[in-house]
Design a protein around this motif. Structure first.
Motif, PDB file in Angstrom:
ATOM      1  N   ASN A  54       0.842  -1.191   0.000  1.00  0.00           N
ATOM      2  CA  ASN A  54       0.000   0.000   0.000  1.00  0.00           C
ATOM      3  C   ASN A  54       0.882   1.247   0.000  1.00  0.00           C
ATOM      4  O   ASN A  54       0.647   2.201  -0.741  1.00  0.00           O
ATOM      5  CB  ASN A  54      -0.878  -0.050   1.257  1.00  0.00           C
ATOM      6  CG  ASN A  54      -2.006   0.946   1.193  1.00  0.00           C
ATOM      7  OD1 ASN A  54      -2.304   1.472   0.119  1.00  0.00           O
ATOM      8  ND2 ASN A  54      -2.626   1.203   2.328  1.00  0.00           N
ATOM      9  N   GLY A  67       0.915   3.556  -3.107  1.00  0.00           N
ATOM     10  CA  GLY A  67       0.317   4.854  -2.769  1.00  0.00           C
ATOM     11  C   GLY A  67       1.312   5.984  -2.938  1.00  0.00           C
ATOM     12  O   GLY A  67       1.029   7.002  -3.583  1.00  0.00           O
ATOM     13  N   VAL A  72      -9.030   9.782   9.638  1.00  0.00           N
ATOM     14  CA  VAL A  72      -8.418   8.512   9.231  1.00  0.00           C
ATOM     15  C   VAL A  72      -8.045   7.746  10.501  1.00  0.00           C
ATOM     16  O   VAL A  72      -7.206   8.217  11.276  1.00  0.00           O
ATOM     17  CB  VAL A  72      -7.163   8.747   8.360  1.00  0.00           C
ATOM     18  CG1 VAL A  72      -6.490   7.420   8.018  1.00  0.00           C
ATOM     19  CG2 VAL A  72      -7.520   9.501   7.098  1.00  0.00           C
ATOM     20  N   GLU A  75      -6.207   4.697  11.695  1.00  0.00           N
ATOM     21  CA  GLU A  75      -5.210   3.772  11.110  1.00  0.00           C
ATOM     22  C   GLU A  75      -4.005   3.701  12.031  1.00  0.00           C
ATOM     23  O   GLU A  75      -3.493   4.727  12.474  1.00  0.00           O
ATOM     24  CB  GLU A  75      -4.837   4.312   9.726  1.00  0.00           C
ATOM     25  CG  GLU A  75      -3.658   3.663   9.057  1.00  0.00           C
ATOM     26  CD  GLU A  75      -3.921   2.220   8.637  1.00  0.00           C
ATOM     27  OE1 GLU A  75      -3.436   1.328   9.353  1.00  0.00           O
ATOM     28  OE2 GLU A  75      -4.611   1.996   7.616  1.00  0.00           O
ATOM     29  N   ASN A  85       0.593   3.630   6.131  1.00  0.00           N
ATOM     30  CA  ASN A  85      -0.774   3.821   5.632  1.00  0.00           C
ATOM     31  C   ASN A  85      -1.322   5.185   6.041  1.00  0.00           C
ATOM     32  O   ASN A  85      -2.032   5.830   5.277  1.00  0.00           O
ATOM     33  CB  ASN A  85      -1.688   2.720   6.154  1.00  0.00           C
ATOM     34  CG  ASN A  85      -1.388   1.403   5.464  1.00  0.00           C
ATOM     35  OD1 ASN A  85      -0.683   1.379   4.450  1.00  0.00           O
ATOM     36  ND2 ASN A  85      -1.886   0.313   6.018  1.00  0.00           N
ATOM     37  N   THR A 109      -2.545   7.570   3.055  1.00  0.00           N
ATOM     38  CA  THR A 109      -3.948   7.987   2.994  1.00  0.00           C
ATOM     39  C   THR A 109      -4.074   9.490   3.236  1.00  0.00           C
ATOM     40  O   THR A 109      -4.804  10.193   2.526  1.00  0.00           O
ATOM     41  CB  THR A 109      -4.770   7.187   4.024  1.00  0.00           C
ATOM     42  OG1 THR A 109      -4.391   5.811   3.950  1.00  0.00           O
ATOM     43  CG2 THR A 109      -6.250   7.305   3.779  1.00  0.00           C
ATOM     44  N   LEU A 156     -11.439   0.436   5.615  1.00  0.00           N
ATOM     45  CA  LEU A 156     -10.266   0.291   4.741  1.00  0.00           C
ATOM     46  C   LEU A 156      -9.593  -1.012   5.141  1.00  0.00           C
ATOM     47  O   LEU A 156      -9.127  -1.136   6.268  1.00  0.00           O
ATOM     48  CB  LEU A 156      -9.298   1.443   4.995  1.00  0.00           C
ATOM     49  CG  LEU A 156      -9.341   2.630   4.050  1.00  0.00           C
ATOM     50  CD1 LEU A 156      -8.297   3.656   4.473  1.00  0.00           C
ATOM     51  CD2 LEU A 156      -9.083   2.217   2.612  1.00  0.00           C
ATOM     52  N   LYS A 216      -7.506  -2.005   0.292  1.00  0.00           N
ATOM     53  CA  LYS A 216      -6.128  -1.491   0.317  1.00  0.00           C
ATOM     54  C   LYS A 216      -5.298  -2.278  -0.689  1.00  0.00           C
ATOM     55  O   LYS A 216      -5.513  -3.502  -0.782  1.00  0.00           O
ATOM     56  CB  LYS A 216      -5.519  -1.708   1.701  1.00  0.00           C
ATOM     57  CG  LYS A 216      -5.966  -0.766   2.765  1.00  0.00           C
ATOM     58  CD  LYS A 216      -5.135  -1.095   4.006  1.00  0.00           C
ATOM     59  CE  LYS A 216      -5.725  -0.509   5.258  1.00  0.00           C
ATOM     60  NZ  LYS A 216      -5.020  -0.958   6.458  1.00  0.00           N
ATOM     61  N   LEU A 244     -10.462   6.564  -4.299  1.00  0.00           N
ATOM     62  CA  LEU A 244     -10.706   7.304  -3.058  1.00  0.00           C
ATOM     63  C   LEU A 244     -11.609   8.507  -3.344  1.00  0.00           C
ATOM     64  O   LEU A 244     -12.577   8.774  -2.639  1.00  0.00           O
ATOM     65  CB  LEU A 244      -9.364   7.746  -2.476  1.00  0.00           C
ATOM     66  CG  LEU A 244      -9.405   8.373  -1.089  1.00  0.00           C
ATOM     67  CD1 LEU A 244     -10.021   7.411  -0.075  1.00  0.00           C
ATOM     68  CD2 LEU A 244      -7.998   8.769  -0.627  1.00  0.00           C
TER      69      LEU A 244
END
Ligand code: ADP
Length: 708
Positions: free
Chosen positions: A351, A355, A586, A588, A593, A597, A662, A685, A692
């Motif tokens: 990810n 990402g 978020v 997380e 991540n 994100t 997520l 993910k 998104l």
């Protein structure tokens, strides 16, 4: 001669004398010419106790020589009218004398009563007796006759003839009866003997069967003691018959207490079928058997007849199988758990890679770094595909692979798979063709993601194994859907690549199957793609197969069925991509991540707050309102599910904040768990910027469920 004739009075008399005067005299006396008959009736009554006939009618025949007398006697016998008596003269020159004649007469007819007529000077009584033997059928009448004596003799001897004939007949009847009875007894005896032999043979046969039966057989009396056991039972108990018979197996501990209820049932006349019990063998220890039992009556007494089949080995095998299955289940469970963990552990850094490289590509970076950036991103994508394959295979293995059924654009889906590779085919100088039959339905119902996966896998292989020439994808309708039925669609992917050797084609669709190690090293891959494709195609009601020639190329063809879908909806109002004013939380725990994100959201112009775990997320929502919450599922202390439930229990408007899960493992099970916990949607993910943006845009305007 009929015996009936012999049982009636017989007054036939033969007179044998050479002197005719004697014949005349006797006739006169016996035929009533001398009137003495009345007087004799009384005498007859007195003598024989029977009612005498009024006057006896004697029948008299005459013979004048012995030979003639014998001839007359034989003739009377032939006519079945024998003489009852004969008067025989002793002297009858020139023929046989009286003694000779009598001996001949008796030879012909021993029952004949004889009166020897003799003068004093003839044979003495002793002489006659010496010559003829002692007989009670003979009397001597001395000449000259006395009339009365003659009549008495005639009456007495004809009467004696009748009585002895009757006695003889009776004797014969008795002999016959004895003979019959003897024959009957002999037959009965033979029958009994035969029955006895048959019984003995049956006993031997029964014993042989009983003793050679591989199944233990026992006979027990009403108190449960053994009356008889066969050889198999001796083997089972490890004891000789002498040590078993007369004993109670439960009392001696040979058979487990589980036999008692069986015994109880038998006493009440209930038969037992295949009941499991334990028994003891001195060498082998505790054993298991199956028992069948019947109550039987022998000689008026009740017994239990039991059949005992040893199943110790089978039982052990069953137990081992159960243990093995439990072990296999545990191993499968561990494998699933391992794959889930591995997926999570690999996807999280993946990810980050995907990402961040995606974010960097949108930044202004020096041109010389761009190819390297692209390489990082491609490597990440390859890694993700491998990961997806392994997870799909694991799901296939555990039967958890499921298809969804939703309307989708068929041509669009196939085109997507084609373009994924055709865009880069130009680099390899490959000519790419997509031929979509005009009859194809525009929209169908099925699993577009899985169809894309199969088509992409075939395109990926075609692209991977083709260095020059062309790649072509064709799709056409095999059967238009009958009313209420399903469309059958065929897709072909042709290439002019390296081809597949004939002998390898059979195993191509098996898991982990690659043509050879060298190909694998050169082109890479896991060998799972075609196995997964085949499974998916079969789940879609179709089949897959290949035709190929080495050096010429390959054609993979698959069919699938798809449901009928209604006309596509008119395009919704253009999706606003302005999500800049949203406030996003978020939740997380993973730092990479969090960074990926947050940076993506910031890039979209959102205001972002980050919570390290579920508890912190709940606190944050309590402190200030958010437009959307992105919720990781696996977090320390309070996980995403519990955090979502807590938020749904808050007061409004916080309680209805849209929550999007997520997660790295999007299975149907996880999706329904998320929805149950009150979340609105599930995002996979590693998330991409475009997805998104779409999700935020979709959920910013939606109401969250009111209840958790
Ligand atoms: P992989 O991930 O290894 O490609 P697949 O199951 O998709 O696994 O393919 C299995 C094997 O089949 C490949 O390794 C290759 O040897 C052979 N194969 C598949 N498609 C083609 C093709 N179009 N041309 C030649 N060989 C192919």
């Amino acid at each position: 001669m009929s015996s009936q004739g012999l049982l009636e009075p017989n007054h036939r008399i033969l007179v044998i004398d050479d002197n005719t005067a004697i014949h005349d005299d006797l006739r006169k006396i016996l035929l009533g010419e001398v009137k003495t008959a009345e007087n004799l009736t009384d005498d007859e009554e007195l003598l024989f106790g029977a009612q005498a006939a009024a006057v006896t009618q004697f029948e008299i025949d005459s013979a004048y020589q012995g030979q003639e007398g014998l001839a007359k006697l034989e003739e009377s016998l032939a006519q079945a009218r024998p003489y009852a008596m004969a008067f025989v003269d002793i002297r009858m020159p020139p023929g046989w004398d009286g003694v000779e004649t009598i001996s001949r007469l008796w030879k012909a007819y021993p029952a004949l009563q004889v009166v020897v007529c003799t003068a004093y000077s003839d044979y003495s009584w002793n002489d006659i007796q010496r010559k003829l033997g002692l007989s009670d059928n003979m009397l001597i009448l001395k000449k000259p006759f006395d009339n009365i004596e003659v009549i008495q003799l005639a009456h007495a001897l004809t009467r004696k003839w009748l009585v002895s004939s009757q006695a003889n007949a009776r004797l014969e009847d008795l002999d016959l009866m004895v003979a019959q009875r003897t024959a009957e007894l002999q037959a009965a005896n033979q029958r009994i003997q035969k029955q006895f032999e048959e019984k003995a043979a049956a006993e031997v046969a029964f014993r042989t069967v009983f003793e050679s039966s591989p199944i233990g057989i026992t006979l027990q009396d009403a108190s449960g003691r053994y009356v008889d056991v066969n050889h198999a039972m001796e083997e089972m108990l490890g004891l000789p018959k002498a040590g078993i018979v007369g004993r109670d197996p439960v009392q001696y501990g040979w058979i487990g207490a589980d036999y008692s209820p069986i015994q109880e049932a038998l006493v009440h006349g209930i038969d037992i079928d295949s009941r499991e019990l334990t028994y003891w063998n001195p060498q082998r220890g505790k054993q298991t058997a199956l028992l069948w039992a019947r109550r039987v009556a022998i000689g008026g007494r009740d017994y239990s007849l039991c059949f005992i089949l040893d199943i110790t080995e089978r039982k052990q095998m069953e137990e081992e199988l159960v243990r093995a299955r439990l072990g296999a289940d545990a191993a499968a469970q561990a494998k699933s758990q391992f794959l889930a963990n591995m997926s999570h552990e690999i996807r999280t850094p993946l990810n980050g890679i995907l990402g961040l490289s995606c974010l960097l590509e949108e930044e202004t970076i020096p041109d010389e770094l761009r190819p390297m950036m692209a390489l990082i991103r491609t490597s990440g994508e390859v890694l993700r595909r491998v990961l997806d394959d392994v997870l799909d295979f694991s799901k296939m293995d555990s039967g958890k692979l499921e298809l969804i059924d939703e309307p989708f654009d068929l041509a669009e889906t196939l085109r997507w798979s084609f373009q994924l590779f055709s865009d880069s085919a130009a680099d390899k100088n490959l000519h790419c063709n997509l031929l979509l039959d005009s009859n194809l339905p525009a929209r169908v119902s099925g699993d577009a993601v899985r169809l894309r996966q199969v088509a992409s896998n075939l395109m990926s292989n075609a692209f991977k194994f083709t260095q020059r020439g062309m790649i072509q994808m064709e799709a056409r309708l095999v059967e238009p859907a009958p009313l209420g039925g399903r469309h059958v669609i065929r897709v072909l992917v042709r290439d002019t690549g390296i081809g597949i050797p004939e002998d390898r084609m059979g195993r191509l669709f098996e898991s982990f199957s690659q043509v050879d190690a060298a190909t694998n090293r050169r082109y890479g891959g896991t060998g799972l793609g075609l196995a997964i494709s085949r499974r998916l195609v079969e789940m879609m009601g179709g089949a897959i197969h290949v035709e190929s020639r080495v050096g010429v190329g390959s054609t993979f063809e698959f069919t699938f069925t798809a449901g009928i879908a209604g006309e596509s909806q008119p395009p919704a109002e253009p999706i606003s991509i302005d999500v800049g004013d949203l406030r996003i939380l978020v939740a997380e725990d993973n730092r990479i991540n969090q960074l990926v994100t947050s940076r993506m959201l910031q890039k979209l112009g959102c205001h972002v707050d980050v919570a390290d775990n579920g508890a912190a997320a709940v606190d944050a929502v309590r402190n200030q309102p958010y437009d959307i919450i992105l919720m990781d599922l696996l977090m320390p202390e309070v996980d995403g599910f519990d955090a979502a439930r807590s938020i749904r229990r808050m007061s409004q408007p916080a309680a209805s904040t849209p929550i999007l899960a997520l997660t790295a493992s999007v299975s149907d099970e996880v999706r329904s768990q998320c929805l149950e916990a009150g979340m609105n949607d599930v995002l996979s993910k590693p998330i991409e910027l475009a997805s998104l943006r779409l999700a935020l845009n979709c959920w910013r305007r939606c109401e969250a469920p009111r209840t958790a």
